[in-house]
Design an enzyme around this catalytic site. Structure first.
Site, PDB file in Angstrom:
ATOM      1  N   HIS A 109      17.274   2.271   6.342  1.00  0.00           N
ATOM      2  CA  HIS A 109      15.871   2.576   6.703  1.00  0.00           C
ATOM      3  C   HIS A 109      15.146   1.343   7.207  1.00  0.00           C
ATOM      4  O   HIS A 109      13.913   1.342   7.281  1.00  0.00           O
ATOM      5  CB  HIS A 109      15.137   3.175   5.491  1.00  0.00           C
ATOM      6  CG  HIS A 109      15.563   4.577   5.199  1.00  0.00           C
ATOM      7  ND1 HIS A 109      15.204   5.257   4.053  1.00  0.00           N
ATOM      8  CD2 HIS A 109      16.354   5.433   5.892  1.00  0.00           C
ATOM      9  CE1 HIS A 109      15.730   6.467   4.075  1.00  0.00           C
ATOM     10  NE2 HIS A 109      16.447   6.597   5.172  1.00  0.00           N
ATOM     11  N   GLY A 177      19.128   5.509  -8.300  1.00  0.00           N
ATOM     12  CA  GLY A 177      17.680   5.385  -8.126  1.00  0.00           C
ATOM     13  C   GLY A 177      17.129   6.088  -6.919  1.00  0.00           C
ATOM     14  O   GLY A 177      16.209   5.584  -6.273  1.00  0.00           O
ATOM     15  N   ASN A 203      20.581   7.452 -12.554  1.00  0.00           N
ATOM     16  CA  ASN A 203      19.183   7.692 -12.209  1.00  0.00           C
ATOM     17  C   ASN A 203      18.355   7.878 -13.478  1.00  0.00           C
ATOM     18  O   ASN A 203      18.895   8.255 -14.529  1.00  0.00           O
ATOM     19  CB  ASN A 203      19.080   8.927 -11.306  1.00  0.00           C
ATOM     20  CG  ASN A 203      17.845   8.899 -10.419  1.00  0.00           C
ATOM     21  OD1 ASN A 203      17.591   7.941  -9.709  1.00  0.00           O
ATOM     22  ND2 ASN A 203      17.058   9.961 -10.508  1.00  0.00           N
ATOM     23  N   LEU A 204      17.037   7.690 -13.344  1.00  0.00           N
ATOM     24  CA  LEU A 204      16.187   7.868 -14.540  1.00  0.00           C
ATOM     25  C   LEU A 204      16.286   9.289 -15.077  1.00  0.00           C
ATOM     26  O   LEU A 204      16.302   9.521 -16.282  1.00  0.00           O
ATOM     27  CB  LEU A 204      14.731   7.538 -14.170  1.00  0.00           C
ATOM     28  CG  LEU A 204      13.733   7.425 -15.325  1.00  0.00           C
ATOM     29  CD1 LEU A 204      14.120   6.281 -16.242  1.00  0.00           C
ATOM     30  CD2 LEU A 204      12.306   7.225 -14.801  1.00  0.00           C
TER      31      LEU A 204
END
Ligand code: APR
Length: 239
Positions: A109, A177, A203-204
């Site tokens: 990105h 994440g 991941n959380l």
């Protein structure tokens, strides 16, 4: 022979959250404060360039004061100590992977430390100066076209050929994440499974695409990523 010859790692904003950078879709995230159509699309830039530049000048300032966290450092260790190839494909525009020592990475990105002239297409390092509508391009000298070298919604992410080529050889895909909501990155787990790779989500909380992964560990990146890396590095390679 290491168990996985080629590891591809996708990272998202959750990896940099504990370094103090906002995520996008958490309740207090960037898209809860701004409408992405105003600040992260070519149409928004054409409509109100000053508003877009103000948004990125702020993100540029925020990114210059942050440090890599234990998760970034663990990924750099994996690249250094693991006997197979490790490629990081990051959706993040911050420089924390390179600051942590990672060498093999792709900013799909773009990067907040780079700027681009919309008139001539030339790209430059973006220092501490603010980007303004009247900023002149260092190459074509035209004002009105300088923008951050980041990929906006509706634009094509960078180096996709290299990324898809890496997936043809992938044995282990780790997603860290990221909410798994934005394509093409959201399709990487399926691309890895297509070639028989093992897929892991760190991941959380479960992401949108959580059910597609073979394995998942949930928690804060600074805890679960170093632990996962520790488990992955063969005893023989441990320094
Ligand atoms: N540790 C681990 N995961 C975390 C942490 C943490 N400390 N904090 C948040 N997360 C997780 C959230 O649960 C969420 O699933 O990180 C994910 C962040 O998701 P998003 O905010 O959607 O960020 P990301 O997936 O990187 O967004 C993808 O969308 O807006 C575009 O271009 C932008 O690159 C971005 C893309």
């Amino acid at each position: 022979m290491s168990e996985y010859q080629n590891i591809v790692i996708l990272t998202g904003a959750g990896l940099s959250a504990e370094s103090g950078l906002s995520t996008f879709r958490d309740k207090d995230g960037i898209w809860a404060q701004y409408d992405y159509r105003d600040v992260a699309t070519p149409e928004g830039f054409a409509r109100n360039p000053a508003k877009v530049l103000k948004f990125y000048n702020r993100r540029r300032r925020e990114s210059s004061g942050v440090k890599p966290n234990a998760a970034h450092i663990a990924l750099a260790r994996l690249e250094r100590d693991y006997p197979g190839n490790v490629l990081i494909v990051t959706q993040n525009i911050d420089p924390l992977h390179e600051m942590a020592g990672s060498k093999n990475f792709i900013h799909m990105h773009g990067e907040i430390g780079r700027k681009l002239c919309a008139h001539c297409g030339d790209r430059f390092d973006w220092g501490e100066e603010e980007l303004l509508v009247e900023s002149k391009c260092e190459a074509c000298a035209k004002p009105g076209g300088m923008r951050p070298d980041v990929v906006w919604f509706g634009e094509t992410p960078y180096r996709m050929d290299e990324i898809y080529e890496a997936f043809t050889r992938c044995n282990l895909f780790i997603s860290i994440g990221t909410s798994g909501t934005v394509y093409p990155a959201a399709g990487f787990c399926a691309a890895a499974r297509q070639v028989g790779a093992r897929t892991v989500e760190l991941n959380l909380e479960p992401s949108e695409g959580a059910s597609a992964f073979h394995e998942a560990r949930h928690g804060r990146a600074t805890e679960i990523v170093p632990a996962y890396v520790e488990d992955l590095i063969p005893r023989a390679s441990k320094g």
